[in-house]
Motif scaffolding. Structure first.
Motif, PDB file in Angstrom:
ATOM      1  N   MET A   1       0.598  -1.010  -0.077  1.00  0.00           N
ATOM      2  CA  MET A   1      -0.452  -0.367  -0.216  1.00  0.00           C
ATOM      3  C   MET A   1       0.827   1.124  -0.429  1.00  0.00           C
ATOM      4  N   PRO A   2       2.301   1.164   0.935  1.00  0.00           N
ATOM      5  CA  PRO A   2       2.933   2.832   0.419  1.00  0.00           C
ATOM      6  C   PRO A   2       2.601   2.617  -0.721  1.00  0.00           C
ATOM      7  N   THR A   3       3.584   1.817  -1.188  1.00  0.00           N
ATOM      8  CA  THR A   3       4.062   2.246  -2.532  1.00  0.00           C
ATOM      9  C   THR A   3       3.102   2.292  -3.298  1.00  0.00           C
ATOM     10  N   LEU A   4       2.048   2.151  -3.426  1.00  0.00           N
ATOM     11  CA  LEU A   4       1.097   1.932  -4.410  1.00  0.00           C
ATOM     12  C   LEU A   4       0.249   4.437  -4.368  1.00  0.00           C
ATOM     13  N   SER A   5       0.411   4.055  -2.574  1.00  0.00           N
ATOM     14  CA  SER A   5       0.353   5.130  -2.618  1.00  0.00           C
ATOM     15  C   SER A   5       1.548   6.750  -2.460  1.00  0.00           C
ATOM     16  N   TRP A   6       2.935   6.290  -3.069  1.00  0.00           N
ATOM     17  CA  TRP A   6       3.735   6.927  -3.372  1.00  0.00           C
ATOM     18  C   TRP A   6       3.427   7.103  -4.922  1.00  0.00           C
ATOM     19  N   LEU A   7       3.340   5.970  -5.459  1.00  0.00           N
ATOM     20  CA  LEU A   7       3.293   6.629  -7.263  1.00  0.00           C
ATOM     21  C   LEU A   7       1.954   6.727  -7.303  1.00  0.00           C
ATOM     22  N   VAL A   8       1.116   7.022  -6.530  1.00  0.00           N
ATOM     23  CA  VAL A   8      -0.305   8.100  -7.591  1.00  0.00           C
ATOM     24  C   VAL A   8       0.269   9.745  -6.582  1.00  0.00           C
ATOM     25  N   ARG A   9       1.164   9.554  -5.461  1.00  0.00           N
ATOM     26  CA  ARG A   9       1.306  11.042  -5.580  1.00  0.00           C
ATOM     27  C   ARG A   9       2.766  10.975  -6.758  1.00  0.00           C
ATOM     28  N   PRO A  13      -0.744  14.030  -9.752  1.00  0.00           N
ATOM     29  CA  PRO A  13      -2.180  13.476  -9.518  1.00  0.00           C
ATOM     30  C   PRO A  13      -2.708  14.703  -9.962  1.00  0.00           C
ATOM     31  N   GLU A  14      -3.109  16.068  -9.388  1.00  0.00           N
ATOM     32  CA  GLU A  14      -3.910  16.965  -9.879  1.00  0.00           C
ATOM     33  C   GLU A  14      -3.558  16.984 -11.196  1.00  0.00           C
ATOM     34  N   PRO A  15      -2.324  17.273 -12.219  1.00  0.00           N
ATOM     35  CA  PRO A  15      -2.334  18.010 -13.567  1.00  0.00           C
ATOM     36  C   PRO A  15      -2.861  16.686 -14.022  1.00  0.00           C
ATOM     37  N   THR A  16      -2.496  15.880 -13.874  1.00  0.00           N
ATOM     38  CA  THR A  16      -2.733  14.526 -14.597  1.00  0.00           C
ATOM     39  C   THR A  16      -4.588  14.424 -14.913  1.00  0.00           C
ATOM     40  N   ALA A  17      -5.404  14.057 -13.731  1.00  0.00           N
ATOM     41  CA  ALA A  17      -6.107  13.957 -13.524  1.00  0.00           C
ATOM     42  C   ALA A  17      -6.721  15.798 -14.322  1.00  0.00           C
ATOM     43  N   LEU A  42      -4.436   9.223 -20.042  1.00  0.00           N
ATOM     44  CA  LEU A  42      -4.085   9.227 -18.874  1.00  0.00           C
ATOM     45  C   LEU A  42      -2.470   7.816 -18.560  1.00  0.00           C
ATOM     46  N   SER A  43      -2.437   7.520 -19.863  1.00  0.00           N
ATOM     47  CA  SER A  43      -1.355   6.722 -19.371  1.00  0.00           C
ATOM     48  C   SER A  43      -0.310   7.533 -20.135  1.00  0.00           C
ATOM     49  N   GLY A  44      -0.389   8.037 -20.810  1.00  0.00           N
ATOM     50  CA  GLY A  44       0.668   9.866 -21.221  1.00  0.00           C
ATOM     51  C   GLY A  44       1.092  10.252 -19.924  1.00  0.00           C
ATOM     52  N   GLN A  45       0.194  11.126 -19.683  1.00  0.00           N
ATOM     53  CA  GLN A  45       0.702  11.375 -18.482  1.00  0.00           C
ATOM     54  C   GLN A  45       0.883  10.517 -16.959  1.00  0.00           C
ATOM     55  N   LEU A  46       0.676   9.233 -17.057  1.00  0.00           N
ATOM     56  CA  LEU A  46       1.464   8.964 -15.910  1.00  0.00           C
ATOM     57  C   LEU A  46       2.859   8.153 -15.848  1.00  0.00           C
ATOM     58  N   SER A  47       3.025   8.195 -17.257  1.00  0.00           N
ATOM     59  CA  SER A  47       4.465   8.005 -18.242  1.00  0.00           C
ATOM     60  C   SER A  47       5.255   9.350 -17.876  1.00  0.00           C
ATOM     61  N   VAL A  48       4.624  10.238 -17.590  1.00  0.00           N
ATOM     62  CA  VAL A  48       5.379  12.134 -17.854  1.00  0.00           C
ATOM     63  C   VAL A  48       5.043  11.978 -16.516  1.00  0.00           C
ATOM     64  N   GLY A  49       4.549  12.430 -15.894  1.00  0.00           N
ATOM     65  CA  GLY A  49       4.931  12.085 -14.441  1.00  0.00           C
ATOM     66  C   GLY A  49       5.345  11.774 -13.558  1.00  0.00           C
ATOM     67  N   TRP A  50       5.566   9.943 -14.000  1.00  0.00           N
ATOM     68  CA  TRP A  50       6.786   9.214 -13.413  1.00  0.00           C
ATOM     69  C   TRP A  50       8.093   9.156 -13.659  1.00  0.00           C
TER      70      TRP A  50
END
Length: 208
Positions: A1-9, A13-17, A42-50
């Protein structure tokens, strides 16, 4: 769960959403498939953020950015793997929107990756923002039968919004960026000039 929470942050998340919901809504209003468009964007934004947090990991650790999951314990390898998986998913999802809309979206995503990888630290740091945001209206219109490009004024408005967003996004961490060797356009202009530029471009865009 910490890893999932960290990945979301870490995905910003705000500009991605915001970008995902806006694009999906406009595609749906134009008669396209909003779920497919939303998945592609969404997949593109996730790749950019991460990828942003992956590339900046050493700099963020150097200045102790406690708001960054990679400083709090998220492994860089996990960020890298997540970014690459999202990028791989983005290619087929984008092309499912149609080859024209898909190609425009992939160019926008590639432009954002070029910022993270290199251009962030150059005087051309604003270019990926202008290009990626400027292409978003065409990503929408190219899903319509006949595949028309977006009107020039919509492209210009998107590009201006991108330049303004770039300036506003750098302001909170301007000094930390300079301390770790990031010398993009906002860092070269300084806080006052960047604030004026961001305000002017965003205000001008709101009047369109």
């Amino acid at each position: 769960m910490p890893t999932l929470s960290w990945l979301v942050r870490a995905c910003h998340p705000e500009p991605t959403a915001a970008v995902t919901v806006l694009t999906a809504t406009l595609v749906g209003a134009s008669g396209g498939n909003p779920l497919l468009a939303g998945a592609a964007v969404l997949s593109g934004q996730l790749s950019v953020g991460w990828s942003n947090d992956w590339v900046d990991a050493a700099r963020d650790r150097a200045v102790g950015r406690q708001d960054k999951p990679v400083v709090q314990g998220l492994p860089v390898a996990t960020l890298r793997r997540a970014a690459l998986i999202a990028l791989l998913a983005c290619v087929p999802l984008s092309l499912l929107m149609g080859r024209y809309a898909g190609a425009a979206h992939l160019v926008a995503v590639a432009s954002a990756w070029s910022y993270n990888a290199r251009l962030k630290s150059t005087v051309l740091s604003f270019v990926p923002y202008a290009l990626s945001f400027g292409l978003l209206p065409s990503v929408v219109t190219l899903t319509v039968p006949g595949h028309p490009g977006a009107p020039w004024w919509a492209t210009a408005a998107g590009a201006l919004l991108g330049v303004g967003a770039h300036g506003a996004n750098t302001l909170p961490d301007l000094e930390d960026d300079v301390a770790t060797g990031v010398r993009g356009l906002p860092q070269r202009l300084g806080r006052t000039a960047t604030s004026v530029l961001a305000s002017a471009t965003l205000t001008q865009n709101s009047h369109r």
